[in-house]
Design a protein around this motif. Structure first.
Motif, PDB file in Angstrom:
ATOM      1  N   THR A   1      -9.326  -1.305 -12.829  1.00  0.00           N
ATOM      2  CA  THR A   1      -8.235   0.083 -12.453  1.00  0.00           C
ATOM      3  C   THR A   1      -8.944   1.107 -14.143  1.00  0.00           C
ATOM      4  O   THR A   1      -8.522   1.974 -14.298  1.00  0.00           O
ATOM      5  N   PHE A   2      -9.443   0.249 -15.267  1.00  0.00           N
ATOM      6  CA  PHE A   2      -9.149   0.822 -16.321  1.00  0.00           C
ATOM      7  C   PHE A   2     -11.018   1.399 -15.983  1.00  0.00           C
ATOM      8  O   PHE A   2     -11.779   1.489 -17.541  1.00  0.00           O
ATOM      9  N   VAL A   3     -12.030  -0.048 -16.116  1.00  0.00           N
ATOM     10  CA  VAL A   3     -13.799   0.729 -15.795  1.00  0.00           C
ATOM     11  C   VAL A   3     -14.310   1.579 -15.064  1.00  0.00           C
ATOM     12  O   VAL A   3     -14.401   1.260 -13.967  1.00  0.00           O
ATOM     13  N   SER A   4     -15.013   2.678 -16.058  1.00  0.00           N
ATOM     14  CA  SER A   4     -15.096   3.327 -14.961  1.00  0.00           C
ATOM     15  C   SER A   4     -17.175   3.172 -14.540  1.00  0.00           C
ATOM     16  O   SER A   4     -17.321   2.449 -14.691  1.00  0.00           O
ATOM     17  N   ARG A   5     -16.864   2.952 -13.023  1.00  0.00           N
ATOM     18  CA  ARG A   5     -17.814   2.995 -12.763  1.00  0.00           C
ATOM     19  C   ARG A   5     -18.391   3.697 -11.594  1.00  0.00           C
ATOM     20  O   ARG A   5     -17.618   4.499 -10.563  1.00  0.00           O
ATOM     21  N   PRO A   6     -19.571   4.295 -11.324  1.00  0.00           N
ATOM     22  CA  PRO A   6     -19.982   4.676 -10.248  1.00  0.00           C
ATOM     23  C   PRO A   6     -20.096   5.352  -8.625  1.00  0.00           C
ATOM     24  O   PRO A   6     -20.699   3.107  -8.976  1.00  0.00           O
TER      25      PRO A   6
ATOM     26  N   TYR B   1      -0.630   7.078 -11.330  1.00  0.00           N
ATOM     27  CA  TYR B   1       0.789   6.365 -12.628  1.00  0.00           C
ATOM     28  C   TYR B   1      -0.532   5.370 -13.166  1.00  0.00           C
ATOM     29  O   TYR B   1       0.384   3.859 -13.660  1.00  0.00           O
ATOM     30  N   ARG B   2      -1.670   5.163 -13.193  1.00  0.00           N
ATOM     31  CA  ARG B   2      -1.895   4.556 -13.500  1.00  0.00           C
ATOM     32  C   ARG B   2      -1.452   2.835 -14.072  1.00  0.00           C
ATOM     33  O   ARG B   2      -2.054   2.014 -13.899  1.00  0.00           O
ATOM     34  N   GLY B   3      -0.619   3.878 -15.583  1.00  0.00           N
ATOM     35  CA  GLY B   3      -0.966   2.198 -16.765  1.00  0.00           C
ATOM     36  C   GLY B   3       0.593   1.709 -15.686  1.00  0.00           C
ATOM     37  O   GLY B   3       0.783   0.166 -15.551  1.00  0.00           O
ATOM     38  N   LEU B   4       1.674   2.231 -14.642  1.00  0.00           N
ATOM     39  CA  LEU B   4       3.052   1.932 -14.462  1.00  0.00           C
ATOM     40  C   LEU B   4       2.176   0.964 -12.912  1.00  0.00           C
ATOM     41  O   LEU B   4       2.834   0.078 -13.088  1.00  0.00           O
ATOM     42  N   GLU B   5       0.733   1.368 -12.138  1.00  0.00           N
ATOM     43  CA  GLU B   5       0.801   0.493 -11.302  1.00  0.00           C
ATOM     44  C   GLU B   5      -0.232  -0.375 -11.838  1.00  0.00           C
ATOM     45  O   GLU B   5       0.069  -1.983 -10.858  1.00  0.00           O
ATOM     46  N   PHE B   6      -0.832  -1.132 -12.696  1.00  0.00           N
ATOM     47  CA  PHE B   6      -1.823  -1.834 -13.716  1.00  0.00           C
ATOM     48  C   PHE B   6      -0.603  -2.564 -13.680  1.00  0.00           C
ATOM     49  O   PHE B   6      -0.785  -3.469 -13.636  1.00  0.00           O
ATOM     50  N   GLY B   7       0.687  -2.318 -14.408  1.00  0.00           N
ATOM     51  CA  GLY B   7       1.766  -2.670 -14.923  1.00  0.00           C
ATOM     52  C   GLY B   7       2.774  -4.019 -13.536  1.00  0.00           C
ATOM     53  O   GLY B   7       3.058  -5.630 -13.298  1.00  0.00           O
ATOM     54  N   LEU B   8       3.094  -2.964 -12.424  1.00  0.00           N
ATOM     55  CA  LEU B   8       2.901  -3.534 -11.494  1.00  0.00           C
ATOM     56  C   LEU B   8       2.326  -4.413 -10.721  1.00  0.00           C
ATOM     57  O   LEU B   8       3.065  -5.527 -10.261  1.00  0.00           O
ATOM     58  N   GLU B   9       1.510  -4.440 -10.100  1.00  0.00           N
ATOM     59  CA  GLU B   9       0.694  -5.438  -9.828  1.00  0.00           C
ATOM     60  C   GLU B   9       0.217  -6.437 -10.481  1.00  0.00           C
ATOM     61  O   GLU B   9      -0.309  -7.438  -9.891  1.00  0.00           O
ATOM     62  N   MET B  10      -0.112  -6.411 -11.739  1.00  0.00           N
ATOM     63  CA  MET B  10       0.124  -7.810 -12.981  1.00  0.00           C
ATOM     64  C   MET B  10       1.132  -8.821 -12.790  1.00  0.00           C
ATOM     65  O   MET B  10       1.365  -9.778 -12.899  1.00  0.00           O
ATOM     66  N   ALA B  11       2.273  -7.578 -12.945  1.00  0.00           N
ATOM     67  CA  ALA B  11       3.513  -8.209 -12.499  1.00  0.00           C
ATOM     68  C   ALA B  11       3.944  -9.297 -11.499  1.00  0.00           C
ATOM     69  O   ALA B  11       4.766  -9.918 -11.267  1.00  0.00           O
ATOM     70  N   ILE B  12       3.364  -8.808  -9.921  1.00  0.00           N
ATOM     71  CA  ILE B  12       3.771  -9.563  -8.697  1.00  0.00           C
ATOM     72  C   ILE B  12       2.979 -10.291  -8.608  1.00  0.00           C
ATOM     73  O   ILE B  12       3.029 -11.378  -8.095  1.00  0.00           O
ATOM     74  N   LEU B  13       1.666 -10.245  -8.800  1.00  0.00           N
ATOM     75  CA  LEU B  13       0.975 -11.207  -9.013  1.00  0.00           C
ATOM     76  C   LEU B  13       1.484 -12.674 -10.279  1.00  0.00           C
ATOM     77  O   LEU B  13       1.539 -12.892  -9.239  1.00  0.00           O
ATOM     78  N   VAL B  14       1.601 -12.354 -10.870  1.00  0.00           N
ATOM     79  CA  VAL B  14       1.833 -13.910 -11.860  1.00  0.00           C
ATOM     80  C   VAL B  14       3.484 -13.923 -11.645  1.00  0.00           C
ATOM     81  O   VAL B  14       3.556 -15.615 -11.374  1.00  0.00           O
TER      82      VAL B  14
ATOM     83  N   ASP C   1       1.165  -1.617  -0.206  1.00  0.00           N
ATOM     84  CA  ASP C   1      -0.047  -0.257  -0.073  1.00  0.00           C
ATOM     85  C   ASP C   1       0.927   0.872   0.701  1.00  0.00           C
ATOM     86  O   ASP C   1       0.334   2.255  -0.649  1.00  0.00           O
ATOM     87  N   LEU C   2       1.611   1.122   0.837  1.00  0.00           N
ATOM     88  CA  LEU C   2       3.184   2.353   0.497  1.00  0.00           C
ATOM     89  C   LEU C   2       3.291   2.665  -0.790  1.00  0.00           C
ATOM     90  O   LEU C   2       3.687   3.781  -0.913  1.00  0.00           O
ATOM     91  N   ILE C   3       3.077   1.465  -1.546  1.00  0.00           N
ATOM     92  CA  ILE C   3       4.087   1.583  -3.242  1.00  0.00           C
ATOM     93  C   ILE C   3       3.209   2.714  -3.994  1.00  0.00           C
ATOM     94  O   ILE C   3       3.044   3.950  -4.493  1.00  0.00           O
ATOM     95  N   VAL C   4       1.871   2.422  -3.558  1.00  0.00           N
ATOM     96  CA  VAL C   4       0.483   2.921  -4.344  1.00  0.00           C
ATOM     97  C   VAL C   4      -0.658   3.902  -3.640  1.00  0.00           C
ATOM     98  O   VAL C   4      -0.699   4.634  -5.119  1.00  0.00           O
ATOM     99  N   HIS C   5      -0.126   4.256  -1.863  1.00  0.00           N
ATOM    100  CA  HIS C   5      -1.006   5.150  -2.140  1.00  0.00           C
ATOM    101  C   HIS C   5      -0.857   6.097  -2.091  1.00  0.00           C
ATOM    102  O   HIS C   5       0.428   6.873  -2.132  1.00  0.00           O
ATOM    103  N   ARG C   6      -1.466   7.113  -2.222  1.00  0.00           N
ATOM    104  CA  ARG C   6      -1.178   8.607  -2.161  1.00  0.00           C
ATOM    105  C   ARG C   6      -0.451   9.476  -0.262  1.00  0.00           C
ATOM    106  O   ARG C   6      -1.061   7.911   0.358  1.00  0.00           O
TER     107      ARG C   6
END
Length: 218
Positions: free
Chosen positions: A181-186, A132-145, A108-113
């Motif tokens: 990350t990428f689908v906007s929803r209310p 940085y949405r793309g970077l955060e998503f890439g990091l999350e996917m990389a560590i999960l894999v 959380d420290l890495i991604v949170h404001r």
């Protein structure tokens, strides 16, 4: 961060420590398991603030009991004691569970404001990768894999059905994070966010139990 937390659970699971995967799934999300009810009770607080970060609109402005550094350390210590007493296992296994709990704060420290307090509601930190949405998503996917790959290296999974079940679950987690990350929803309210989070974490736990149960039967 959501599914990235599960990377730690996958990576820490091994034949040697014999900690059930579902226990590690609970451990890596324990801070949020506690955070959600506290939000619902009005003890910890958040609000919807569109645009506050690129990745999500959550202003997590008061989380001293679960997401402060001192709070995270306290919950990690408690998890160590509870698991040690209930499982009657070695100290090392309890420390692994405590590490899984504390890993939540580190990721959380890495991604949170800067909304993670050091203690109480003071000295807030956060590296802000959610901006940085793309970077955060890439990091999350990389560590999960990476976590799933480590799981396969550290655990014997002989049945192809079991292997494919784990892979399919990993793909499902990726799809869930892609939507988050990428689908906007209310988002209607803080209570809706907390309740949805609690349901999501709760549903993932029995899946982890079933995956490991199948593996042991193989």
């Amino acid at each position: 961060m959501f599914v990235g937390h599960y990377s730690v659970a996958f990576a820490l699971k091994s034949e040697q420590n014999k900690i059930p995967l579902w226990v590690l799934f609970v451990a890596v999300q324990l801070l949020d398991f506690i955070w959600a009810p506290l939000v619902l009770l009005g003890i910890e607080k958040m609000r919807i603030a569109p645009g506050i970060t690129a990745a999500n609109p959550l202003d997590l402005y008061y989380m001293p009991y679960t997401h402060s550094l001192i709070g995270a350390l306290a919950w990690s210590a408690l998890a160590f004691l509870v698991y040690k007493v209930i499982s009657r296992t070695k100290v090392a296994a309890g420390l692994i569970v405590a590490l899984a709990v504390f890993s939540h704060w580190i990721l959380d420290l890495i991604v949170h404001r800067p909304d993670l307090a050091i203690y109480d509601d003071t000295l807030k930190v956060g590296f802000g990768l959610w901006n940085y949405r793309g970077l955060e998503f890439g990091l999350e996917m990389a560590i999960l894999v990476a976590g799933i790959i480590i799981y396969f290296k550290r655990n014997v999974v002989r049945s192809m059905v079991r292997k494919y079940s784990l892979i399919i679950f990993g793909v499902l987690l990726i799809l869930i994070q892609t939507g988050n990350t990428f689908v906007s929803r209310p988002l209607s309210s803080d209570h809706a966010v907390a309740f949805t989070a609690l349901i999501s974490y709760t549903l993932c736990t029995p899946v982890a139990f079933l995956l490991e149960k199948k593996r042991k039967e193989a």
